[in-house]
Design a protein around this motif. Structure first.
Motif, mmCIF file in Angstrom:
data_model
loop_
_atom_site.group_PDB
_atom_site.id
_atom_site.type_symbol
_atom_site.label_atom_id
_atom_site.label_comp_id
_atom_site.label_asym_id
_atom_site.label_seq_id
_atom_site.Cartn_x
_atom_site.Cartn_y
_atom_site.Cartn_z
ATOM 1 N N UNK A 1 -29.222 -9.183 -25.919
ATOM 2 C CA UNK A 1 -28.367 -9.585 -27.034
ATOM 3 C C UNK A 1 -27.004 -10.035 -26.538
ATOM 4 N N UNK A 2 -26.478 -9.336 -25.536
ATOM 5 C CA UNK A 2 -25.194 -9.726 -24.940
ATOM 6 C C UNK A 2 -25.334 -11.030 -24.155
ATOM 7 N N UNK A 3 -26.466 -11.204 -23.491
ATOM 8 C CA UNK A 3 -26.698 -12.423 -22.708
ATOM 9 C C UNK A 3 -26.713 -13.655 -23.612
ATOM 10 N N UNK A 4 -27.313 -13.535 -24.777
ATOM 11 C CA UNK A 4 -27.443 -14.700 -25.666
ATOM 12 C C UNK A 4 -26.327 -14.792 -26.710
ATOM 13 N N UNK B 1 -30.025 -13.454 -14.226
ATOM 14 C CA UNK B 1 -30.640 -12.555 -15.207
ATOM 15 C C UNK B 1 -31.175 -11.324 -14.490
ATOM 16 N N UNK B 2 -31.889 -11.521 -13.393
ATOM 17 C CA UNK B 2 -32.421 -10.385 -12.631
ATOM 18 C C UNK B 2 -31.292 -9.477 -12.151
ATOM 19 N N UNK B 3 -30.198 -10.075 -11.720
ATOM 20 C CA UNK B 3 -29.071 -9.282 -11.220
ATOM 21 C C UNK B 3 -28.480 -8.401 -12.317
ATOM 22 N N UNK B 4 -28.252 -8.955 -13.501
ATOM 23 C CA UNK B 4 -27.639 -8.166 -14.571
ATOM 24 C C UNK B 4 -28.627 -7.132 -15.113
ATOM 25 N N UNK B 5 -29.897 -7.490 -15.217
ATOM 26 C CA UNK B 5 -30.897 -6.537 -15.696
ATOM 27 C C UNK B 5 -31.081 -5.420 -14.674
#
Length: 153
Positions: free
Chosen positions: A115-118, A20-24
């Motif tokens: 939104x894309x993550x979930x 999550x940290x990487x994509x954010x």
């Protein structure tokens, strides 16, 4: 096949958190901030003028890490330190107008990223996931208090 709790919960949680940290972080690059800086900015935006200690607690950052983050945010004029009128030896931290504008721009953008993550996960499962996370965090907080009290004895 047996899977230890360490691997099933501990390692999986760490792995997910890092992803999550990487994509954010990838998405925050265009704003020239990191997830760590974002967490502090968002907390200041929601809290207003607060002490560094309170900010540390609310953003879940240790004192040294928070100081480095605040130095960077102040360098970019997103935050500022203000003399504490109740204690001349300390400062209060506040977000600047520039910092507030950044939060107002980044917040909706990150909502799209999440939104894309979930995507593809129904609301019932997301609610259950949030309940489990809250329970795990509560249990860990309880253990930390217990361990802290044991050390004092």
């Amino acid at each position: 096949m047996f899977m230890s709790m360490d691997k099933a919960i501990g390692s999986a949680s760490v792995r997910l958190s890092k992803k999550i940290a990487r994509i954010v972080n990838h998405h925050l690059k265009e704003f020239n901030i990191t997830t760590e800086q974002w967490a502090v900015l968002r907390t200041l935006y929601e809290s207003g003028l607060i002490t560094q200690k309170t900010l540390s607690e609310r953003s879940d950052k240790d004192k040294a890490t928070l100081t480095k983050i605040l130095d960077l945010l102040e360098k970019h004029a997103y935050t500022e330190r203000v003399q504490n009128p109740e204690d001349r030896r300390s400062f209060l931290i506040q977000i600047t107008v520039k910092g507030s504008r950044l939060v107002e721009e980044v917040g909706p953008y990150l909502n799209e990223v999440y939104g894309e993550i979930i995507e593809g996960i129904d609301q019932e499962k997301l609610s259950l996931y949030q309940e489990v996370l809250t329970s795990l965090e509560h249990n860990i907080d309880t253990l930390l208090v217990y361990e802290s009290n044991r050390k004092k004895e």
